[in-house]
Design a protein around this motif. Structure first.
Motif, PDB file in Angstrom:
ATOM      1  N   LEU A  59       0.921  -0.946   0.159  1.00  0.00           N
ATOM      2  CA  LEU A  59       0.040  -0.021   0.061  1.00  0.00           C
ATOM      3  C   LEU A  59       0.815   1.027  -0.144  1.00  0.00           C
ATOM      4  N   GLN A  60       1.955   1.105   0.790  1.00  0.00           N
ATOM      5  CA  GLN A  60       2.838   2.485   0.837  1.00  0.00           C
ATOM      6  C   GLN A  60       3.567   2.497  -0.293  1.00  0.00           C
ATOM      7  N   ALA A  61       3.683   1.337  -1.222  1.00  0.00           N
ATOM      8  CA  ALA A  61       4.582   1.488  -2.372  1.00  0.00           C
ATOM      9  C   ALA A  61       3.423   2.070  -3.450  1.00  0.00           C
ATOM     10  N   LEU A  62       2.180   1.624  -3.455  1.00  0.00           N
ATOM     11  CA  LEU A  62       1.078   2.382  -4.232  1.00  0.00           C
ATOM     12  C   LEU A  62       1.237   3.777  -4.019  1.00  0.00           C
ATOM     13  N   LEU A 122      -8.869  14.919 -14.965  1.00  0.00           N
ATOM     14  CA  LEU A 122      -8.842  13.464 -14.097  1.00  0.00           C
ATOM     15  C   LEU A 122      -9.648  13.693 -12.962  1.00  0.00           C
ATOM     16  N   LYS A 123     -10.510  12.495 -12.773  1.00  0.00           N
ATOM     17  CA  LYS A 123     -11.494  12.670 -11.544  1.00  0.00           C
ATOM     18  C   LYS A 123     -11.248  11.241 -10.918  1.00  0.00           C
ATOM     19  N   SER A 124     -11.643  11.045  -9.728  1.00  0.00           N
ATOM     20  CA  SER A 124     -11.775   9.739  -9.083  1.00  0.00           C
ATOM     21  C   SER A 124     -12.907   8.984  -9.643  1.00  0.00           C
ATOM     22  N   LYS A 125     -12.372   7.610  -9.858  1.00  0.00           N
ATOM     23  CA  LYS A 125     -13.140   6.750 -10.283  1.00  0.00           C
ATOM     24  C   LYS A 125     -14.401   6.461  -9.076  1.00  0.00           C
ATOM     25  N   LYS A 126     -15.577   6.335  -9.670  1.00  0.00           N
ATOM     26  CA  LYS A 126     -16.564   5.755  -8.722  1.00  0.00           C
ATOM     27  C   LYS A 126     -16.359   6.626  -7.332  1.00  0.00           C
ATOM     28  N   SER A 127     -16.387   5.925  -6.075  1.00  0.00           N
ATOM     29  CA  SER A 127     -16.192   6.710  -4.807  1.00  0.00           C
ATOM     30  C   SER A 127     -14.852   6.174  -4.331  1.00  0.00           C
ATOM     31  N   PHE A 128     -13.809   6.310  -5.228  1.00  0.00           N
ATOM     32  CA  PHE A 128     -12.574   5.924  -4.846  1.00  0.00           C
ATOM     33  C   PHE A 128     -11.980   7.017  -4.233  1.00  0.00           C
ATOM     34  N   ASN A 129     -12.041   7.197  -2.823  1.00  0.00           N
ATOM     35  CA  ASN A 129     -11.634   8.161  -1.925  1.00  0.00           C
ATOM     36  C   ASN A 129     -10.797   8.166  -0.790  1.00  0.00           C
ATOM     37  N   ASN A 130     -10.184   6.905  -0.879  1.00  0.00           N
ATOM     38  CA  ASN A 130      -9.465   6.546   0.579  1.00  0.00           C
ATOM     39  C   ASN A 130      -8.036   6.362   0.194  1.00  0.00           C
ATOM     40  N   GLN A 131      -7.283   5.400   0.950  1.00  0.00           N
ATOM     41  CA  GLN A 131      -5.901   5.422   0.770  1.00  0.00           C
ATOM     42  C   GLN A 131      -5.378   4.545  -0.263  1.00  0.00           C
ATOM     43  N   ILE A 132      -6.550   3.757  -0.850  1.00  0.00           N
ATOM     44  CA  ILE A 132      -6.229   2.675  -1.983  1.00  0.00           C
ATOM     45  C   ILE A 132      -6.654   3.723  -3.062  1.00  0.00           C
ATOM     46  N   MET A 173     -11.897  12.925  -1.179  1.00  0.00           N
ATOM     47  CA  MET A 173     -11.299  12.776   0.045  1.00  0.00           C
ATOM     48  C   MET A 173     -12.190  12.179   0.937  1.00  0.00           C
ATOM     49  N   GLY A 174     -12.264  10.768   1.431  1.00  0.00           N
ATOM     50  CA  GLY A 174     -13.195  10.555   2.451  1.00  0.00           C
ATOM     51  C   GLY A 174     -12.325  10.081   3.678  1.00  0.00           C
ATOM     52  N   MET A 175     -13.094   9.791   4.750  1.00  0.00           N
ATOM     53  CA  MET A 175     -12.651   9.309   5.970  1.00  0.00           C
ATOM     54  C   MET A 175     -13.587   8.600   6.999  1.00  0.00           C
ATOM     55  N   ASN A 176     -13.096   7.857   7.825  1.00  0.00           N
ATOM     56  CA  ASN A 176     -14.023   7.539   8.955  1.00  0.00           C
ATOM     57  C   ASN A 176     -13.147   7.547  10.133  1.00  0.00           C
ATOM     58  N   HIS A 177     -11.984   8.055  10.237  1.00  0.00           N
ATOM     59  CA  HIS A 177     -11.169   7.976  11.407  1.00  0.00           C
ATOM     60  C   HIS A 177     -10.375   9.326  11.309  1.00  0.00           C
ATOM     61  N   ARG A 237      -5.472  13.577   6.144  1.00  0.00           N
ATOM     62  CA  ARG A 237      -4.286  14.284   6.202  1.00  0.00           C
ATOM     63  C   ARG A 237      -3.227  13.361   5.430  1.00  0.00           C
ATOM     64  N   GLU A 238      -3.535  12.210   5.738  1.00  0.00           N
ATOM     65  CA  GLU A 238      -2.608  11.185   4.775  1.00  0.00           C
ATOM     66  C   GLU A 238      -2.838  11.322   3.288  1.00  0.00           C
ATOM     67  N   LEU A 239      -4.164  11.565   3.014  1.00  0.00           N
ATOM     68  CA  LEU A 239      -4.437  11.752   1.676  1.00  0.00           C
ATOM     69  C   LEU A 239      -3.829  13.100   0.923  1.00  0.00           C
ATOM     70  N   THR A 240      -3.936  14.185   1.883  1.00  0.00           N
ATOM     71  CA  THR A 240      -3.290  15.336   1.333  1.00  0.00           C
ATOM     72  C   THR A 240      -1.794  15.377   1.032  1.00  0.00           C
ATOM     73  N   THR A 241      -0.913  14.305   1.798  1.00  0.00           N
ATOM     74  CA  THR A 241       0.309  14.268   1.671  1.00  0.00           C
ATOM     75  C   THR A 241       0.832  13.586   0.160  1.00  0.00           C
ATOM     76  N   ILE A 242      -0.383  12.954  -0.338  1.00  0.00           N
ATOM     77  CA  ILE A 242       0.023  12.214  -1.594  1.00  0.00           C
ATOM     78  C   ILE A 242      -0.739  13.412  -2.849  1.00  0.00           C
ATOM     79  N   ALA A 243      -1.581  14.049  -2.529  1.00  0.00           N
ATOM     80  CA  ALA A 243      -2.112  15.156  -3.372  1.00  0.00           C
ATOM     81  C   ALA A 243      -2.484  16.332  -2.569  1.00  0.00           C
ATOM     82  N   PRO A 244      -1.692  17.102  -2.249  1.00  0.00           N
ATOM     83  CA  PRO A 244      -2.052  18.588  -1.415  1.00  0.00           C
ATOM     84  C   PRO A 244      -3.010  19.561  -2.526  1.00  0.00           C
ATOM     85  N   PRO A 245      -3.973  19.735  -2.036  1.00  0.00           N
ATOM     86  CA  PRO A 245      -5.176  20.317  -2.821  1.00  0.00           C
ATOM     87  C   PRO A 245      -4.858  21.709  -3.031  1.00  0.00           C
TER      88      PRO A 245
END
Length: 464
Positions: free
Chosen positions: A88-91, A133-143, A163-167, A172-180
């Motif tokens: 996952l980290q590699a992705l 480019l847009k997120s596919k479906k509801s692909f909004n998490n760390q994957i 960018m979704g979450m339940n915790h 914050r982790e998602l923004t390190t991959i793609a800062p808005p």
């Protein structure tokens, strides 16, 4: 998509090549073996299922390499294997590096409700002028978010990412991959309450999209939401508010439900105004559109282009779409998910629509913690007070809908309770009469789509 050699992929993911041609080029990336196309690189993610167990399946479907984190036997001597400590980290690392190489604006969208609709509408508006480019479906998490970025093309100018979450910490982790560069918050509501003590905690988790935004980013915030107004006051960069309040620079006014034709309204777009209509029966779609228009204004999209695109917008599948079964029968397909604020809004919005009877087919609302029974009971009361005629409950928690309805005047003949969606699917066709309105809504794990499939089969012969 990005085109990278096996060696480049190993370097960017800090992995070690175990087999395969170092110069083999990969331009397709998948983590679901069922989606593999010829020549793809497979990420063996370890989650509810271990992706390593599907490596052979990925190879048989055409994969030419894989990212792995434990020793496996290559399915072929020429099959590329890169071993990393965490797949996952590699992705995420690969997506982060690919994003850094692009001159790209990032639109990040979060909020308790309406993220996917806002993402879709925003992408539609911006696509009238930019390559998006847009997120596919509801692909909004760390994957899902890094997976989306791996589909970047050279011509893409903007990425619209959910960018979704339940915790706490997940956004914050998602923004390190793609800062808005544009951070959108659709509002703060009591969802995922099993994981949060109160709304303040939910708001703090959503605020992470601002904390992780790029320097100078624009905040696009719900102007009718008290938490978003607080965020706006503390934000040092540009702010655009959307909603109905006078303070909103992108504002909805004269909102009117035109029966089954949807909502008409005026859109105040900074200093301009236009009259629009959306073929939707939920007010939330109009607010999501306002959020999208506000986001489009950051990129100076003309009101003419917004008007032209608005005429093409529709409800998203399984999120309040109207299915006409004939004989005046309308089904509201809202099976994607359910939460107290979304269900309450659905009942409110649908109540004024013309129908002989209104039937609510409701499945459990999940992730509510200790408040679960109480929330279901209260919505049962609301349903009765609004004058709905029949209630079919699905699942153990949903019996509390019935308890609430009985407490507010419902009679036993107005309620049917079952344990599974399959049972509801068998019962519902015989209950329906001409000119009925039927709302079908529940949390994803309840599988309420089985009911929709049965109704289509019985009334339309399986047609969509």
């Amino acid at each position: 998509m990005a085109s990278l050699t096996l060696m480049e992929i190993a370097q960017l993911t800090r992995g070690k090549i175990l087999s395969g041609n170092h110069g083999r080029i990969f331009s397709g990336f998948e983590f679901d073996s069922r989606e593999i196309k010829n020549g793809d690189l497979f990420f063996a993610l370890v989650a509810q299922r271990d992706g390593h167990d599907f490596l052979l399946d990925a190879y048989r479907r055409g994969a030419k390499g894989a990212i792995i984190s434990r020793d496996v036997t290559p399915p072929h001597s020429d099959f590329g294997l890169v071993k990393v400590s965490n797949t996952l980290q590699a992705l995420q690392d690969l997506a982060r590096e690919i994003r850094k190489e692009k001159e790209l604006k990032i639109v990040g969208i979060t909020g308790s409700l309406g993220k996917t609709t806002t993402k879709e509408y925003t992408a539609a508006l911006l696509s009238s002028q930019f390559s998006v480019l847009k997120s596919k479906k509801s692909f909004n998490n760390q994957i899902g978010l890094p997976y989306t970025l791996l589909h970047l093309e050279e011509n893409h100018q903007i990425a619209v990412l959910e960018m979704g979450m339940n915790h706490r910490g997940e956004i914050r982790e998602l923004t390190t991959i793609a800062p808005p560069d544009v951070a959108v918050i659709t509002g703060i509501n009591p969802v995922h309450t099993q994981f949060f003590a109160d709304l303040e905690e939910i708001a703090a988790a959503k605020r992470e999209i601002l904390e992780g935004a790029s320097p100078g980013a624009t905040a696009v915030l719900a102007g009718d939401d008290r938490f978003c107004l607080r965020f706006a006051q503390n934000w040092s960069g540009p702010v655009i508010l959307f909603g109905q309040s006078p303070e909103c620079s992108v504002r909805i006014s004269n909102l009117k439900l035109e029966g089954w034709g949807g909502y008409s309204f005026d859109l105040i777009y900074h200093r301009e105004k236009i009259h629009l209509r959306l073929p939707v029966v939920y007010q939330s779609y109009v607010y999501n559109f306002a959020a999208s228009a506000a986001t489009a204004s950051v990129f100076s999209l003309s009101l003419e282009k917004i008007q032209k695109t608005a005429s093409t917008l529709k409800p998203l599948p399984n999120r309040g779409e109207v299915i006409d079964l004939g004989d005046g029968i309308h089904v509201i397909n809202d099976v994607y998910n359910s939460s107290p604020p979304a269900l309450e809004a659905a009942l409110d919005n649908l109540s004024p629509l013309p129908a002989r009877r209104k039937i609510a087919v409701l499945g459990d609302m999940l992730e509510l913690g200790v408040e679960a029974k109480k929330k279901h009971f209260q919505i049962g009361q609301k349903l009765a007070h609004l004058g709905w005629d029949l209630l079919l409950t699905v699942g153990p928690l949903s019996y509390n809908f019935a308890r609430g309805a009985f407490a507010s005047g419902f009679h036993p003949h107005q309620v049917i309770s079952v344990d599974k969606a399959k049972e509801a699917a068998e019962k519902i066709p015989s209950l329906i009469q001409p000119h009925d309105l039927i709302l079908v809504k529940g949390s994803r794990r309840i599988k309420m789509e089985k009911i929709i499939e049965r109704l289509k089969q019985d009334f339309q012969g399986g047609k969509n």
